[in-house]
Design a protein around this motif. Structure first.
Motif, PDB file in Angstrom:
ATOM      1  N   ARG A  29      48.280  57.181  52.171  1.00 60.93           N
ATOM      2  CA  ARG A  29      47.195  58.039  51.695  1.00 60.93           C
ATOM      3  C   ARG A  29      46.926  59.218  52.620  1.00 60.93           C
ATOM      4  NH1 ARG A  29      44.768  57.959  46.581  1.00 60.93           N
ATOM      5  NH2 ARG A  29      44.853  55.847  45.783  1.00 60.93           N
ATOM      6  N   GLU A  30      47.181  59.066  53.917  1.00 60.56           N
ATOM      7  CA  GLU A  30      47.006  60.193  54.831  1.00 60.56           C
ATOM      8  C   GLU A  30      47.999  61.300  54.489  1.00 60.56           C
ATOM      9  OE1 GLU A  30      47.029  57.011  55.942  1.00 60.56           O
ATOM     10  OE2 GLU A  30      44.942  56.852  56.578  1.00 60.56           O
ATOM     11  N   ALA A  31      49.234  60.933  54.141  1.00 59.66           N
ATOM     12  CA  ALA A  31      50.233  61.919  53.718  1.00 59.66           C
ATOM     13  C   ALA A  31      49.785  62.594  52.421  1.00 59.66           C
ATOM     14  CB  ALA A  31      51.592  61.250  53.539  1.00 59.66           C
ATOM     15  N   TRP A  32      49.319  61.796  51.476  1.00 59.54           N
ATOM     16  CA  TRP A  32      48.808  62.328  50.206  1.00 59.54           C
ATOM     17  C   TRP A  32      47.670  63.310  50.464  1.00 59.54           C
ATOM     18  CZ3 TRP A  32      43.897  61.979  48.227  1.00 59.54           C
ATOM     19  CH2 TRP A  32      43.722  62.375  46.901  1.00 59.54           C
ATOM     20  N   CYS A  33      46.737  62.937  51.326  1.00 61.75           N
ATOM     21  CA  CYS A  33      45.586  63.769  51.653  1.00 61.75           C
ATOM     22  C   CYS A  33      46.032  65.092  52.281  1.00 61.75           C
ATOM     23  CB  CYS A  33      44.653  63.006  52.592  1.00 61.75           C
ATOM     24  SG  CYS A  33      43.183  63.903  53.100  1.00 61.75           S
ATOM     25  N   LEU A  34      46.954  65.039  53.231  1.00 63.88           N
ATOM     26  CA  LEU A  34      47.430  66.259  53.863  1.00 63.88           C
ATOM     27  C   LEU A  34      48.068  67.183  52.840  1.00 63.88           C
ATOM     28  CD1 LEU A  34      47.941  68.084  56.256  1.00 63.88           C
ATOM     29  CD2 LEU A  34      49.991  66.728  56.768  1.00 63.88           C
ATOM     30  N   GLU A  35      48.854  66.643  51.935  1.00 62.23           N
ATOM     31  CA  GLU A  35      49.458  67.472  50.889  1.00 62.23           C
ATOM     32  C   GLU A  35      48.399  68.140  50.020  1.00 62.23           C
ATOM     33  OE1 GLU A  35      53.836  65.643  50.081  1.00 62.23           O
ATOM     34  OE2 GLU A  35      52.181  64.779  48.932  1.00 62.23           O
ATOM     35  N   ARG A  36      47.347  67.385  49.661  1.00 64.37           N
ATOM     36  CA  ARG A  36      46.256  67.976  48.849  1.00 64.37           C
ATOM     37  C   ARG A  36      45.563  69.099  49.616  1.00 64.37           C
ATOM     38  NH1 ARG A  36      48.525  64.588  46.673  1.00 64.37           N
ATOM     39  NH2 ARG A  36      49.702  66.325  45.900  1.00 64.37           N
ATOM     40  N   ALA A  78      45.449  73.078  48.606  1.00 67.52           N
ATOM     41  CA  ALA A  78      44.149  73.681  48.314  1.00 67.52           C
ATOM     42  C   ALA A  78      43.886  74.941  49.126  1.00 67.52           C
ATOM     43  CB  ALA A  78      43.038  72.671  48.557  1.00 67.52           C
ATOM     44  N   GLY A  79      44.516  75.046  50.296  1.00 74.49           N
ATOM     45  CA  GLY A  79      44.309  76.222  51.132  1.00 74.49           C
ATOM     46  C   GLY A  79      42.858  76.368  51.559  1.00 74.49           C
ATOM     47  N   GLU A 104      37.881  71.054  58.675  1.00 69.69           N
ATOM     48  CA  GLU A 104      36.447  71.341  58.614  1.00 69.69           C
ATOM     49  C   GLU A 104      35.815  70.547  57.474  1.00 69.69           C
ATOM     50  OE1 GLU A 104      33.404  75.135  58.022  1.00 69.69           O
ATOM     51  OE2 GLU A 104      35.556  75.439  57.779  1.00 69.69           O
ATOM     52  N   THR A 105      34.607  70.043  57.704  1.00 70.82           N
ATOM     53  CA  THR A 105      33.824  69.390  56.664  1.00 70.82           C
ATOM     54  C   THR A 105      32.656  70.296  56.309  1.00 70.82           C
ATOM     55  OG1 THR A 105      34.367  67.194  57.507  1.00 70.82           O
ATOM     56  CG2 THR A 105      32.471  67.351  56.042  1.00 70.82           C
ATOM     57  N   ILE A 106      32.574  70.672  55.037  1.00 68.33           N
ATOM     58  CA  ILE A 106      31.471  71.485  54.525  1.00 68.33           C
ATOM     59  C   ILE A 106      30.681  70.598  53.571  1.00 68.33           C
ATOM     60  CG2 ILE A 106      30.863  73.547  53.206  1.00 68.33           C
ATOM     61  CD1 ILE A 106      33.708  74.615  54.044  1.00 68.33           C
ATOM     62  N   HIS A 107      29.376  70.479  53.790  1.00 68.04           N
ATOM     63  CA  HIS A 107      28.540  69.649  52.919  1.00 68.04           C
ATOM     64  C   HIS A 107      27.973  70.516  51.809  1.00 68.04           C
ATOM     65  CE1 HIS A 107      28.856  66.157  55.493  1.00 68.04           C
ATOM     66  NE2 HIS A 107      28.776  67.003  56.500  1.00 68.04           N
ATOM     67  N   GLU A 108      28.217  70.117  50.565  1.00 68.30           N
ATOM     68  CA  GLU A 108      27.785  70.877  49.395  1.00 68.30           C
ATOM     69  C   GLU A 108      26.835  70.034  48.552  1.00 68.30           C
ATOM     70  OE1 GLU A 108      31.869  73.402  48.615  1.00 68.30           O
ATOM     71  OE2 GLU A 108      31.482  71.660  47.375  1.00 68.30           O
ATOM     72  N   PRO A 109      25.751  70.641  48.068  1.00 67.34           N
ATOM     73  CA  PRO A 109      24.851  69.899  47.186  1.00 67.34           C
ATOM     74  C   PRO A 109      25.453  69.781  45.784  1.00 67.34           C
ATOM     75  CG  PRO A 109      24.090  72.150  47.434  1.00 67.34           C
ATOM     76  CD  PRO A 109      25.282  71.991  48.337  1.00 67.34           C
ATOM     77  N   HIS A 110      25.087  68.731  45.089  1.00 66.68           N
ATOM     78  CA  HIS A 110      25.433  68.618  43.677  1.00 66.68           C
ATOM     79  C   HIS A 110      24.236  68.065  42.916  1.00 66.68           C
ATOM     80  CE1 HIS A 110      26.950  64.676  45.282  1.00 66.68           C
ATOM     81  NE2 HIS A 110      26.246  64.230  44.270  1.00 66.68           N
ATOM     82  N   ALA A 111      24.132  68.483  41.650  1.00 66.04           N
ATOM     83  CA  ALA A 111      23.013  68.092  40.792  1.00 66.04           C
ATOM     84  C   ALA A 111      23.428  66.900  39.936  1.00 66.04           C
ATOM     85  CB  ALA A 111      22.608  69.279  39.922  1.00 66.04           C
ATOM     86  N   VAL A 158      38.436  71.255  54.502  1.00 66.34           N
ATOM     87  CA  VAL A 158      39.311  72.423  54.568  1.00 66.34           C
ATOM     88  C   VAL A 158      40.216  72.280  55.794  1.00 66.34           C
ATOM     89  CG1 VAL A 158      39.433  74.945  54.675  1.00 66.34           C
ATOM     90  CG2 VAL A 158      37.483  73.843  53.520  1.00 66.34           C
ATOM     91  N   LEU A 159      41.510  72.286  55.549  1.00 66.30           N
ATOM     92  CA  LEU A 159      42.489  72.211  56.640  1.00 66.30           C
ATOM     93  C   LEU A 159      42.492  73.544  57.373  1.00 66.30           C
ATOM     94  CD1 LEU A 159      44.841  70.670  58.026  1.00 66.30           C
ATOM     95  CD2 LEU A 159      46.352  71.701  56.306  1.00 66.30           C
ATOM     96  N   ARG A 160      42.185  73.520  58.650  1.00 70.95           N
ATOM     97  CA  ARG A 160      42.164  74.735  59.473  1.00 70.95           C
ATOM     98  C   ARG A 160      43.402  74.857  60.355  1.00 70.95           C
ATOM     99  NH1 ARG A 160      39.080  77.742  56.450  1.00 70.95           N
ATOM    100  NH2 ARG A 160      36.922  77.040  56.339  1.00 70.95           N
ATOM    101  N   SER A 161      44.104  73.754  60.599  1.00 66.33           N
ATOM    102  CA  SER A 161      45.376  73.831  61.321  1.00 66.33           C
ATOM    103  C   SER A 161      46.420  74.426  60.387  1.00 66.33           C
ATOM    104  CB  SER A 161      45.858  72.438  61.737  1.00 66.33           C
ATOM    105  OG  SER A 161      45.000  71.859  62.672  1.00 66.33           O
ATOM    106  N   GLU A 162      47.318  75.226  60.950  1.00 69.40           N
ATOM    107  CA  GLU A 162      48.439  75.724  60.163  1.00 69.40           C
ATOM    108  C   GLU A 162      49.559  74.694  60.274  1.00 69.40           C
ATOM    109  OE1 GLU A 162      51.197  79.707  59.618  1.00 69.40           O
ATOM    110  OE2 GLU A 162      49.611  79.696  61.124  1.00 69.40           O
ATOM    111  N   VAL A 163      49.908  74.098  59.138  1.00 69.15           N
ATOM    112  CA  VAL A 163      50.844  72.973  59.110  1.00 69.15           C
ATOM    113  C   VAL A 163      51.992  73.308  58.177  1.00 69.15           C
ATOM    114  CG1 VAL A 163      51.090  70.524  58.519  1.00 69.15           C
ATOM    115  CG2 VAL A 163      48.948  71.350  59.514  1.00 69.15           C
TER     116      VAL A 163
END
Length: 101
Positions: free
Chosen positions: A25-32, A36-37, A67-74, A85-90
């Motif tokens: 799942r870590e590989a899957w997550c990195l690919e996502r 997503a950029g 980076e983790t960005i916290h977003e509200p949802h209704a 958001v992946l900030r490392s260039e991989v």
């Protein structure tokens, strides 16, 4: 021991990181995250059981900056969710071929 049949990718942090093999799942997550950029991913858009755990492992086992960005949802269960958001260039690197040096 990890089975050869388990999902994996090889990646490295640019410009000069060493190749690392990331499994499951870590590989899957990195690919996502890579796909997503700069818009990043949320568990709402990319459902998976344990996004926070995958991100934690990518940060702490592999040294990636995410980076983790916290977003509200209704809605009836209003609250907030994380956008990662992946900030490392991989880059993905090919698997080594057996028998070749």
């Amino acid at each position: 021991m990890i089975s050869d049949s388990k999902y994996r990718i090889r990646a490295r942090v640019l410009p000069d990181g060493e190749p690392m093999t990331i499994y499951g799942r870590e590989a899957w997550c990195l690919e996502r995250l890579m796909a997503a950029g700069s818009r990043g991913c949320t568990p709402i858009e990319q459902p998976a059981p344990r996004w926070s755990a995958y991100v934690h492992d990518l940060r702490h086992k592999f040294g990636l900056v995410i980076e983790t960005i916290h977003e509200p949802h209704a809605g009836p269960f209003a609250g907030s969710h994380a956008r990662y958001v992946l900030r490392s260039e991989v880059e993905i690197v090919p698997e080594p071929v057996e028998g070749l040096v």
